[in-house]
Enzyme design. Structure first.
Site, short mmCIF file in Angstrom:
data_model
loop_
_atom_site.label_atom_id
_atom_site.label_comp_id
_atom_site.label_asym_id
_atom_site.label_seq_id
_atom_site.Cartn_x
_atom_site.Cartn_y
_atom_site.Cartn_z
N PRO A 274 0.80 -1.18 -0.13
CA PRO A 274 0.12 0.09 -0.06
C PRO A 274 0.81 1.30 -0.06
O PRO A 274 1.82 1.22 0.66
CB PRO A 274 -0.84 0.04 1.38
CG PRO A 274 0.19 -0.94 2.19
CD PRO A 274 1.03 -1.79 1.32
N CYS A 343 4.32 28.71 -16.35
CA CYS A 343 3.71 29.24 -17.76
C CYS A 343 3.08 28.05 -18.45
O CYS A 343 3.94 27.66 -19.63
CB CYS A 343 5.04 29.75 -18.49
SG CYS A 343 5.55 31.03 -17.29
#
Ligand code: LLP
Length: 423
Positions: A274, A343
């Site tokens: 997990p 950007c």
């Protein structure tokens, strides 16, 4: 269940206010709750206490040394996918006897490092990898313990980018070819076949794909045993989902009730890998509003965290709840995009989200960011990576310092012929 709660109108991690953390280490920064990590690890571990098992935390979800260390102290092993993760796991004090190594493209140095470290086993994904491990083990005068990763061709019904157990995926060995590959493995002189591995995908919100996949694997184990192979381990991978929005994933206990009886009947030792279910809701990304901006079509809340800090929204269109660290009772709500300074149009943390009005200076907590948050962060746009903070009770510990500009250029070299010229 996690330990991020409002005390009055202010959001805390355990007994430390997030405002205090922001003032101390700045933003953006990752904040993890110790109690939550321990609680989640124990929930998984205790759910399977009725059968012999090993919980090998998936290091890719969160690889900070302090986090690995606290899990090691709880008895965790590690599921690794690279030499770097092996290095981290060992540095954190995880016993090599509890380390399993997965991945379709293990390199020669990585395999040698793992063999020398005497890890528990390799989860092998192809026959060419098997032959390579055999060769390298031979030249080091050792034998490699392996499990073969079988692809059970089960649809985990999750995001296509994180589903791995379908025929068309690059992972594992097709169920139809598995018997032959196991025969090959058992014929190689420096290979000891000890187990069968599978992992069908991540963020699963239903137990049935786990059960279906396991049943296929159990059938295979019976065949393998009938042909004389001593299969001691069955590894069911990771994949248990968490609540990001309104998902209702099964609890570790539900998974255990469904699969423990199947595993018990085989008398195999179970391995689990997990990641998300332990770390996901144990961490948040703390960020500050820089500006707000209204365009014709919408309002943008521009924050100081970006896709380089938390890639999941951009990459998977993943939902992460966003909470104001300071709640204001009377505020109106607005539909906004929460975006970062990078950007790229894909640089967002939330799209078309209804949030209480935000103002420059407000602190926001991007929830459920403890798994695949920092580990997938980058330096894109030459942004130093965020610090990580661990909170335990009323104490906070910086477990990774904020990167500095110097860190950005570490290892870069301007060759002499360029350095000596004047711009
Ligand atoms: N074992 C193997 C072989 C895996 O490939 C993975 C995850 C795990 C265990 C742990 O799975 P978990 O319990 O965390 O679901 N970056 C994506 C997740 C990619 C998972 C890759 N493999 C995300 O942010 O959702």
């Amino acid at each position: 269940m996690h330990h991020f709660h409002y005390h009055g109108d202010e959001l805390y991690c355990e007994d430390v206010s997030l405002k205090h953390i922001a003032q101390t280490v700045g933003t953006p920064c990752y904040v993890y709750s110790y109690q939550t990590l321990v609680r989640h690890f124990r929930a998984v571990d205790q759910a399977f206490q009725s059968i012999p098992h090993l919980v090998a935390f998936a290091v890719k979800a969160n690889s900070n040394l302090a986090i690995l260390r606290l899990l090691a102290l709880e008895g965790s092993g590690a599921d690794i996918v690279s030499g770097g993760e092996l290095y981290r796991a060992l540095r954190a004090g995880i016993s090599p006897k509890k380390i399993v190594f997965a991945g379709v493209g293990k390199s020669r140095p990585e395999i040698e490092y793992a063999l020398k470290s005497d890890i528990l086993m390799f989860n092998v994904e192809s026959s060419s990898e098997l032959r390579q491990i055999d060769r390298l083990a031979g030249s080091l005068g050792t034998r490699a313990r392996v499990a073969l990763r079988v692809n059970p061709d089960i649809d985990p019904k999750t995001h296509p980018y994180i589903s791995t157990g379908l025929k068309k995926s690059k992972f594992g060995i097709g169920a139809d070819r598995a018997l032959d590959e196991f025969k090959l493995a058992s014929s190689l002189p420096n290979i000891e076949v000890v187990g069968v591995h599978k992992h069908i995908g991540s963020q699963l919100t239903d137990v049935s794909p786990f059960v279906e996949a396991l049943k296929k694997i159990l059938g295979l184990i019976e065949q393998l045993r009938a042909s004389g192979l001593d299969i001691q381990y069955v590894n069911i991978g990771g994949g248990l989902g968490i609540t990001y929005a309104d998902e209702k994933p099964p609890l570790p206990q539900d998974l255990a009730s469904a699969i423990a009886p199947l595993v018990r009947s085989l008398k195999c030792r179970l391995i689990l890998e997990p990641g998300r279910v332990i770390a996901g809701n144990a961490g948040i990304l703390l960020t500050q509003v820089l500006y707000t901006k209204d365009t014709e079509s919408k309002r943008f809340v521009i924050v100081d965290a970006a896709m380089n800090d938390l890639l999941r929204p951009s990459l998977y269109d993943a939902y992460h709840e966003i909470l104001h660290v300071q709640r204001r009772a009377e505020t109106q709500t607005r539909r906004v995009d929460v975006v970062g300074p990078i950007c790229e149009s894909g640089d967002f943390l939330a799209k078309d989200r209804t949030l209480p009005d935000s103002h420059p200076g407000d602190l926001l907590a991007v929830m459920s960011a403890g798994a695949y948050g920092f580990t997938m962060s980058s330096n894109y746009n030459s942004r130093p990576r965020a610090p990580e903070v661990l909170v335990r009770g009323n104490e906070m510990y910086v477990i990774r310092a904020r990167e500095q500009y110097e860190d950005l250029v570490r290892g870069e070299v301007i060759p002499e012929f360029l350095a000596k010229l004047e711009p």
